[in-house]
Design an enzyme around this catalytic site. Structure first.
Site, PDB file in Angstrom:
ATOM      1  N   HIS A  57       0.787  -1.235   0.000  1.00  0.00           N
ATOM      2  CA  HIS A  57       0.000   0.000   0.000  1.00  0.00           C
ATOM      3  C   HIS A  57       0.815   1.279   0.000  1.00  0.00           C
ATOM      4  O   HIS A  57       0.265   2.366  -0.092  1.00  0.00           O
ATOM      5  CB  HIS A  57      -0.929   0.027   1.216  1.00  0.00           C
ATOM      6  CG  HIS A  57      -0.170   0.250   2.495  1.00  0.00           C
ATOM      7  ND1 HIS A  57       0.522  -0.754   3.131  1.00  0.00           N
ATOM      8  CD2 HIS A  57       0.040   1.362   3.224  1.00  0.00           C
ATOM      9  CE1 HIS A  57       1.105  -0.271   4.207  1.00  0.00           C
ATOM     10  NE2 HIS A  57       0.835   1.009   4.291  1.00  0.00           N
TER      11      HIS A  57
HETATM   12  C1  UD1 Z   1      -1.602   5.191   6.365  1.00  0.00           C
HETATM   13  C2  UD1 Z   1      -0.251   5.548   6.994  1.00  0.00           C
HETATM   14  C3  UD1 Z   1       0.741   4.406   6.752  1.00  0.00           C
HETATM   15  C4  UD1 Z   1       0.178   3.079   7.211  1.00  0.00           C
HETATM   16  C5  UD1 Z   1      -1.170   2.850   6.520  1.00  0.00           C
HETATM   17  C6  UD1 Z   1      -1.736   1.522   6.988  1.00  0.00           C
HETATM   18  C7  UD1 Z   1       0.394   7.936   7.059  1.00  0.00           C
HETATM   19  C8  UD1 Z   1       1.263   8.950   6.466  1.00  0.00           C
HETATM   20  N1  UD1 Z   1       0.317   6.749   6.436  1.00  0.00           N
HETATM   21  O1  UD1 Z   1      -1.417   5.131   4.978  1.00  0.00           O
HETATM   22  O2  UD1 Z   1       1.922   4.661   7.472  1.00  0.00           O
HETATM   23  O3  UD1 Z   1       1.073   2.047   6.890  1.00  0.00           O
HETATM   24  O4  UD1 Z   1      -2.042   3.933   6.849  1.00  0.00           O
HETATM   25  O5  UD1 Z   1      -2.937   1.194   6.463  1.00  0.00           O
HETATM   26  O6  UD1 Z   1      -0.196   8.191   8.085  1.00  0.00           O
HETATM   27  N2  UD1 Z   1      -8.421   5.204   2.052  1.00  0.00           N
HETATM   28  C9  UD1 Z   1      -9.679   4.622   2.013  1.00  0.00           C
HETATM   29  N3  UD1 Z   1     -10.267   4.275   3.192  1.00  0.00           N
HETATM   30  C10 UD1 Z   1      -9.680   4.503   4.393  1.00  0.00           C
HETATM   31  C11 UD1 Z   1      -8.414   5.109   4.424  1.00  0.00           C
HETATM   32  C12 UD1 Z   1      -7.797   5.452   3.266  1.00  0.00           C
HETATM   33  O7  UD1 Z   1     -10.237   4.417   0.962  1.00  0.00           O
HETATM   34  O8  UD1 Z   1     -10.282   4.156   5.425  1.00  0.00           O
HETATM   35  C13 UD1 Z   1      -7.728   5.541   0.803  1.00  0.00           C
HETATM   36  C14 UD1 Z   1      -8.055   6.905   0.276  1.00  0.00           C
HETATM   37  O9  UD1 Z   1      -8.083   6.818  -1.111  1.00  0.00           O
HETATM   38  C15 UD1 Z   1      -6.881   7.736   0.704  1.00  0.00           C
HETATM   39  C16 UD1 Z   1      -5.737   6.769   0.681  1.00  0.00           C
HETATM   40  O10 UD1 Z   1      -6.335   5.505   1.030  1.00  0.00           O
HETATM   41  O11 UD1 Z   1      -6.666   8.838  -0.132  1.00  0.00           O
HETATM   42  C17 UD1 Z   1      -4.634   7.136   1.644  1.00  0.00           C
HETATM   43  O12 UD1 Z   1      -5.087   7.078   2.983  1.00  0.00           O
HETATM   44  P1  UD1 Z   1      -4.180   7.652   4.211  1.00  0.00           P
HETATM   45  O13 UD1 Z   1      -4.824   7.313   5.488  1.00  0.00           O
HETATM   46  O14 UD1 Z   1      -3.806   9.044   3.931  1.00  0.00           O
HETATM   47  O15 UD1 Z   1      -2.844   6.861   4.081  1.00  0.00           O
HETATM   48  P2  UD1 Z   1      -2.644   5.316   3.994  1.00  0.00           P
HETATM   49  O16 UD1 Z   1      -2.171   5.023   2.634  1.00  0.00           O
HETATM   50  O17 UD1 Z   1      -3.840   4.593   4.521  1.00  0.00           O
END
Ligand code: UD1
Length: 358
Positions: free
Chosen positions: A203
């Site tokens: 991811h």
């Molecule tokens: C976050 C953490 C990462 C961790 C990961 C575990 C940061 C910088 N990153 O990354 O260290 O390893 O979580 O899962 O804090 N999205 C959804 N549903 C959700 C959450 C996210 O669809 O519940 C999608 C969205 O498109 C979003 C993207 O994932 O734009 C990124 O989500 P974000 O929480 O910013 O970072 P992660 O990639 O989840």
């Protein structure tokens, strides 16, 4: 003594749980704040049930956005909560945006910050998590470390020894706690995978945000899936990128994120794991399962030197690596990966009461 824990993402929850349960056993007052950085049901809700901790008292519902906006929203919404509760400690976990944002708020209003999983470094500032680790550790009043190399790193960075307490790895507390129930789920059998199968998660932006990079990883997984079962539990972010870039995965079984118990059941019996997650590098080391981490570096080098982890810079080598992989006996992990880190965290907090006001 009152603790206010802040969590925001799925990997925060197996870190919170052993600390929460140990503090509950000692009768401490506790408030759990979820920032809502992760909001999908599969990324949060079931984890609370599996880990025997109550649902959060407060949800800040910040959702996804740019790092700056997400961080700012957490700060803005957390400040009144911290002012209302005025805990003896803010306890933060790991390296996600919620960890750093909460530490910034607390340190400016005079609430002491305890960082669980302090001192890990990838030395790669292109990873947002590295920035979060550096900032959180600079602000924290108590640096609770998972491994001895983290203590040494913090000392090298000029942190006083009095702030650093080696507690071991809280993730492994959760692993030992959950393994019997994970085995009882029968999840692996329900998927119908058999033989020496491979479990995959991926991811990180560096792997999934660039079409060529993701296509190269996908083609390596397809090659492996030609000769054995491959189960890929895909983060919502990864599923979105695969669809957007039109990348197919051939015989690879792509499934939605699963519960904590289901994931452990899948991982514990795997021939090998391919991942870019931080937690899985540790869980596979404790379980003796070979782990191929598709990254140029790791903030958890102890999983290489004392565990089953190996960095893979070139995904085209994965097929050969998986063919050669051999499992090790479980249980002989690094020092402090013994299932008792949570109580050691709580002991460190309790032994430092809030100084009386002059
Ligand atoms: C976050 C953490 C990462 C961790 C990961 C575990 C940061 C910088 N990153 O990354 O260290 O390893 O979580 O899962 O804090 N999205 C959804 N549903 C959700 C959450 C996210 O669809 O519940 C999608 C969205 O498109 C979003 C993207 O994932 O734009 C990124 O989500 P974000 O929480 O910013 O970072 P992660 O990639 O989840």
């Amino acid at each position: 003594m009152k603790l206010l824990h802040v969590v925001g993402t799925r990997p925060n929850l197996p870190k919170l749980a052993p600390v929460y349960r140990a503090a509950r056993a000692r009768g401490l007052q506790q408030v759990v704040v979820h920032t809502g950085q992760h909001y999908d049901h599969a990324l949060s809700a079931d984890f609370f049930r599996d880990l025997d901790i109550p649902s959060p008292d407060v949800n800040l519902a910040v959702g996804s956005s740019s790092h700056a906006v997400q961080t700012a929203r957490i700060m803005e919404r957390l400040e009144p909560v911290l002012l209302e509760h005025r805990p003896d400690w803010l306890v933060v976990y790991g390296d996600v945006n919620s960890t750093m944002a909460a530490s910034l708020v607390a340190s400016k209003i005079g609430v002491r910050v305890a960082h669980v999983e302090a001192g890990l470094r990838s030395f790669d500032r292109e990873m947002p998590e590295e920035i979060n680790r550096l900032v959180t550790d600079r602000l924290a009043d108590l640096l609770l470390t998972p491994s001895r190399d983290a203590d040494e790193q913090l000392l090298r960075e000029g942190e006083p020894a009095s702030k650093i307490v080696f507690v071991g790895n809280v993730m492994i507390d959760s692993l030992f706690f959950a393994l019997p129930a994970a085995e009882a789920t029968g999840f692996r059998e329900s998927l119908g995978v058999g033989g020496p199968y491979v479990a995959v998660t991926m991811h990180r932006p560096s792997n999934v945000d660039h079409p060529e990079r993701l296509a190269r990883i996908a083609s390596a997984l397809q090659e492996i899936a030609e000769e054995r079962d491959v189960v890929f539990t895909a983060h919502p972010r990864t599923q979105e990128r695969l669809a957007r870039f039109g990348i197919s995965l051939g015989k690879v079984r792509v499934i939605d994120p699963v519960t904590y118990y289901q994931m452990l059941d899948l991982v514990r019996s795997a021939h090998a794991v391919i991942t870019d997650s931080g937690g899985l590098q540790e869980e596979t080391t404790a379980l003796g399962v070979p782990c191929f981490t598709v990254r140029d570096n790791t903030e958890r080098p102890i999983t290489i030197t004392e565990g089953t982890n190996q960095l893979v810079k070139d995904p085209t080598t994965l097929l050969a690596l998986v063919r050669q992989a051999t499992r090790r006996p479980a249980g002989s992990g690094p020092e402090g990966w013994d299932g008792h880190a949570g109580p050691r965290v709580v002991e460190a907090l309790v032994s430092r009461p809030t100084p009386a006001l002059a």
